[in-house]
Scaffold this motif. Sequence first.
Motif, PDB file in Angstrom:
ATOM      1  N   PRO A 109     -35.212  75.427  86.250  1.00  0.00           N
ATOM      2  CA  PRO A 109     -35.169  76.859  86.938  1.00  0.00           C
ATOM      3  C   PRO A 109     -34.775  77.837  85.601  1.00  0.00           C
ATOM      4  O   PRO A 109     -35.235  79.037  85.339  1.00  0.00           O
ATOM      5  CB  PRO A 109     -34.423  77.050  88.041  1.00  0.00           C
ATOM      6  N   VAL A 110     -33.696  77.243  84.826  1.00  0.00           N
ATOM      7  CA  VAL A 110     -33.177  77.980  83.941  1.00  0.00           C
ATOM      8  C   VAL A 110     -34.121  78.256  82.538  1.00  0.00           C
ATOM      9  O   VAL A 110     -34.378  79.229  82.230  1.00  0.00           O
ATOM     10  CB  VAL A 110     -31.700  77.533  83.371  1.00  0.00           C
ATOM     11  N   GLU A 111     -34.704  77.048  82.449  1.00  0.00           N
ATOM     12  CA  GLU A 111     -35.984  77.044  81.321  1.00  0.00           C
ATOM     13  C   GLU A 111     -36.916  77.946  81.687  1.00  0.00           C
ATOM     14  O   GLU A 111     -37.591  78.836  80.837  1.00  0.00           O
ATOM     15  CB  GLU A 111     -36.367  75.571  81.077  1.00  0.00           C
ATOM     16  N   ARG A 112     -37.573  78.077  82.916  1.00  0.00           N
ATOM     17  CA  ARG A 112     -38.528  78.826  83.400  1.00  0.00           C
ATOM     18  C   ARG A 112     -38.255  80.121  83.403  1.00  0.00           C
ATOM     19  O   ARG A 112     -39.015  81.236  82.832  1.00  0.00           O
ATOM     20  CB  ARG A 112     -39.353  78.304  84.822  1.00  0.00           C
ATOM     21  N   ALA A 113     -36.917  80.404  83.776  1.00  0.00           N
ATOM     22  CA  ALA A 113     -36.546  82.053  83.583  1.00  0.00           C
ATOM     23  C   ALA A 113     -36.555  82.623  82.250  1.00  0.00           C
ATOM     24  O   ALA A 113     -37.250  83.744  81.991  1.00  0.00           O
ATOM     25  CB  ALA A 113     -35.168  81.991  84.260  1.00  0.00           C
ATOM     26  N   VAL A 114     -36.165  81.693  81.076  1.00  0.00           N
ATOM     27  CA  VAL A 114     -36.239  82.092  79.911  1.00  0.00           C
ATOM     28  C   VAL A 114     -37.612  82.094  79.231  1.00  0.00           C
ATOM     29  O   VAL A 114     -37.976  83.225  78.640  1.00  0.00           O
ATOM     30  CB  VAL A 114     -35.403  81.159  79.026  1.00  0.00           C
ATOM     31  N   GLU A 115     -38.574  81.256  79.771  1.00  0.00           N
ATOM     32  CA  GLU A 115     -39.809  81.314  79.120  1.00  0.00           C
ATOM     33  C   GLU A 115     -40.516  82.409  79.557  1.00  0.00           C
ATOM     34  O   GLU A 115     -41.253  82.991  78.883  1.00  0.00           O
ATOM     35  CB  GLU A 115     -40.537  79.914  79.713  1.00  0.00           C
ATOM     36  N   ASP A 116     -40.230  82.856  81.013  1.00  0.00           N
ATOM     37  CA  ASP A 116     -41.052  84.031  81.729  1.00  0.00           C
ATOM     38  C   ASP A 116     -40.566  85.314  80.880  1.00  0.00           C
ATOM     39  O   ASP A 116     -41.367  86.200  81.209  1.00  0.00           O
ATOM     40  CB  ASP A 116     -40.792  83.796  83.165  1.00  0.00           C
ATOM     41  N   SER A 117     -39.325  85.256  80.152  1.00  0.00           N
ATOM     42  CA  SER A 117     -39.165  86.610  79.729  1.00  0.00           C
ATOM     43  C   SER A 117     -39.752  87.092  78.684  1.00  0.00           C
ATOM     44  O   SER A 117     -39.715  88.210  78.129  1.00  0.00           O
ATOM     45  CB  SER A 117     -37.440  86.368  79.266  1.00  0.00           C
ATOM     46  N   GLY A 118     -40.715  86.039  78.006  1.00  0.00           N
ATOM     47  CA  GLY A 118     -41.347  86.632  76.744  1.00  0.00           C
ATOM     48  C   GLY A 118     -40.526  86.568  75.235  1.00  0.00           C
ATOM     49  O   GLY A 118     -41.112  86.968  74.328  1.00  0.00           O
ATOM     50  N   LEU A 119     -39.167  86.220  75.442  1.00  0.00           N
ATOM     51  CA  LEU A 119     -38.390  86.110  74.382  1.00  0.00           C
ATOM     52  C   LEU A 119     -38.512  84.739  73.744  1.00  0.00           C
ATOM     53  O   LEU A 119     -39.204  83.963  74.207  1.00  0.00           O
ATOM     54  CB  LEU A 119     -36.887  86.478  74.880  1.00  0.00           C
ATOM     55  N   GLU A 120     -38.147  84.811  72.403  1.00  0.00           N
ATOM     56  CA  GLU A 120     -38.093  83.542  71.774  1.00  0.00           C
ATOM     57  C   GLU A 120     -36.945  82.605  72.451  1.00  0.00           C
ATOM     58  O   GLU A 120     -36.172  82.829  72.925  1.00  0.00           O
ATOM     59  CB  GLU A 120     -37.613  83.618  70.246  1.00  0.00           C
ATOM     60  N   TRP A 121     -37.679  81.397  72.780  1.00  0.00           N
ATOM     61  CA  TRP A 121     -36.778  80.369  73.131  1.00  0.00           C
ATOM     62  C   TRP A 121     -36.848  79.126  72.821  1.00  0.00           C
ATOM     63  O   TRP A 121     -38.015  78.619  72.122  1.00  0.00           O
ATOM     64  CB  TRP A 121     -37.114  80.316  74.710  1.00  0.00           C
ATOM     65  N   THR A 122     -35.668  78.283  72.830  1.00  0.00           N
ATOM     66  CA  THR A 122     -35.558  76.820  72.534  1.00  0.00           C
ATOM     67  C   THR A 122     -34.858  76.029  73.690  1.00  0.00           C
ATOM     68  O   THR A 122     -33.819  76.579  74.029  1.00  0.00           O
ATOM     69  CB  THR A 122     -35.053  76.646  70.865  1.00  0.00           C
ATOM     70  N   HIS A 123     -35.326  75.042  73.936  1.00  0.00           N
ATOM     71  CA  HIS A 123     -34.656  74.250  75.060  1.00  0.00           C
ATOM     72  C   HIS A 123     -34.027  72.986  74.350  1.00  0.00           C
ATOM     73  O   HIS A 123     -34.753  72.394  73.633  1.00  0.00           O
ATOM     74  CB  HIS A 123     -35.406  73.766  76.247  1.00  0.00           C
ATOM     75  N   VAL A 124     -32.788  72.689  74.660  1.00  0.00           N
ATOM     76  CA  VAL A 124     -32.098  71.718  74.044  1.00  0.00           C
ATOM     77  C   VAL A 124     -31.896  70.678  75.243  1.00  0.00           C
ATOM     78  O   VAL A 124     -30.810  70.955  75.926  1.00  0.00           O
ATOM     79  CB  VAL A 124     -30.694  71.823  73.129  1.00  0.00           C
ATOM     80  N   ARG A 125     -32.598  69.624  75.252  1.00  0.00           N
ATOM     81  CA  ARG A 125     -32.823  68.673  76.519  1.00  0.00           C
ATOM     82  C   ARG A 125     -31.741  67.548  75.898  1.00  0.00           C
ATOM     83  O   ARG A 125     -32.285  66.773  75.678  1.00  0.00           O
ATOM     84  CB  ARG A 125     -33.924  68.571  76.833  1.00  0.00           C
ATOM     85  N   ALA A 126     -30.420  67.453  76.325  1.00  0.00           N
ATOM     86  CA  ALA A 126     -29.500  66.396  75.951  1.00  0.00           C
ATOM     87  C   ALA A 126     -29.664  65.312  76.979  1.00  0.00           C
ATOM     88  O   ALA A 126     -30.053  65.657  78.339  1.00  0.00           O
ATOM     89  CB  ALA A 126     -28.265  67.097  76.021  1.00  0.00           C
ATOM     90  N   GLY A 127     -29.618  63.968  76.549  1.00  0.00           N
ATOM     91  CA  GLY A 127     -29.403  62.923  77.321  1.00  0.00           C
ATOM     92  C   GLY A 127     -28.348  62.662  77.841  1.00  0.00           C
ATOM     93  O   GLY A 127     -27.341  63.716  77.792  1.00  0.00           O
ATOM     94  N   GLU A 128     -27.976  61.607  78.237  1.00  0.00           N
ATOM     95  CA  GLU A 128     -26.474  61.386  78.767  1.00  0.00           C
ATOM     96  C   GLU A 128     -25.428  61.441  77.658  1.00  0.00           C
ATOM     97  O   GLU A 128     -25.636  60.830  76.406  1.00  0.00           O
ATOM     98  CB  GLU A 128     -26.497  59.732  79.072  1.00  0.00           C
ATOM     99  N   PHE A 129     -24.548  62.086  77.874  1.00  0.00           N
ATOM    100  CA  PHE A 129     -23.435  62.356  76.964  1.00  0.00           C
ATOM    101  C   PHE A 129     -22.499  61.066  76.624  1.00  0.00           C
ATOM    102  O   PHE A 129     -22.259  60.523  77.700  1.00  0.00           O
ATOM    103  CB  PHE A 129     -22.473  63.142  77.545  1.00  0.00           C
ATOM    104  N   MET A 130     -22.234  60.654  75.370  1.00  0.00           N
ATOM    105  CA  MET A 130     -21.412  59.771  75.108  1.00  0.00           C
ATOM    106  C   MET A 130     -19.839  60.153  75.745  1.00  0.00           C
ATOM    107  O   MET A 130     -19.096  59.181  76.055  1.00  0.00           O
ATOM    108  CB  MET A 130     -21.299  59.453  73.688  1.00  0.00           C
TER     109      MET A 130
END
Length: 289
Positions: A109-130
């Motif tokens: 939902p956070v990703e979608r809210a940012v995408e829907d804004s029309g602003l420049e966006w980048t998602h950093v999708r982290a896997g399991e943290f060490m």
Amino acid sequence: MTILVTGATGNVGRIVVEQLVEAGERVRVITRRPETAGFPAGVEAGYGDLADPATLAGPLTDVERLYLFPHPETAGEVVDRAKRAGVRRIVVLSSGAVTAGLDTDFHLPVERAVEDSGLEWTHVRAGEFMLNRLWLWGESIRAEDVVRDPYPDQGGIPVHERDIADVAVRALLHDGHAGAAYTLLGPEWITRREQVAAIAAAVGRDVRFERVGREEAREIYRKMGGFAAANADFLLGFRDYGGREIEPEAAPPSGASGWSSMPTAEAVTGRPARTFAQWARDHAADLTA
């Protein structure tokens, strides 16, 4: 240019702040306890809470770029306020679980809210943290030089927190990342037994692996509190990613990853992703203090 960092006291957020300061950027952060947060000199620290978007009115003033920590309940309002304040670019700390289709109600939902804004966006999708190994195993390693876990041969592809921050900072500061969703894993498939061996080498002591049952492991985690207690049921296979109860298996899969090549930070930064052995050396003091 002013960059606002939310989640700035977190494990990735602190590194993002550190790197932005080193790059000579004007950095502003919000936290619920700015007086005790201990940020580097020159950082503008003020009160703010993503759970209460009204507190962002002041901090968002004259901000051009935003590093957004996930808080799905208010993401729409936070992003709307950011847009009205003049923010042009948002970099989201997200999760590899979105890529895998496991996360539909937290990071997505956070990703979608940012995408829907029309602003420049980048998602950093982290896997399991060490870092999870520090929160789960650090206490017993420091006290007894032992790790208690049900699955010595279960493998994973954990990622170093500094690789996550490196990608976020690159997306904040440089063009060419708008519309990208970067899934970040570590550079290697590594079992838990191998992780313990890497920790032992880093701290210069024998650390033994003691296999325990799932129920015993859950009780150990619950007694520890914090991250371990909050995530015990998910980490040990009692609940799925969305918190629903699942039928227990004899053991999680122990085979190699299905990725033909690891999606790591190297694709963005041009530098090899950090190994678990490197992470263990970076945190040797935390594992022995």
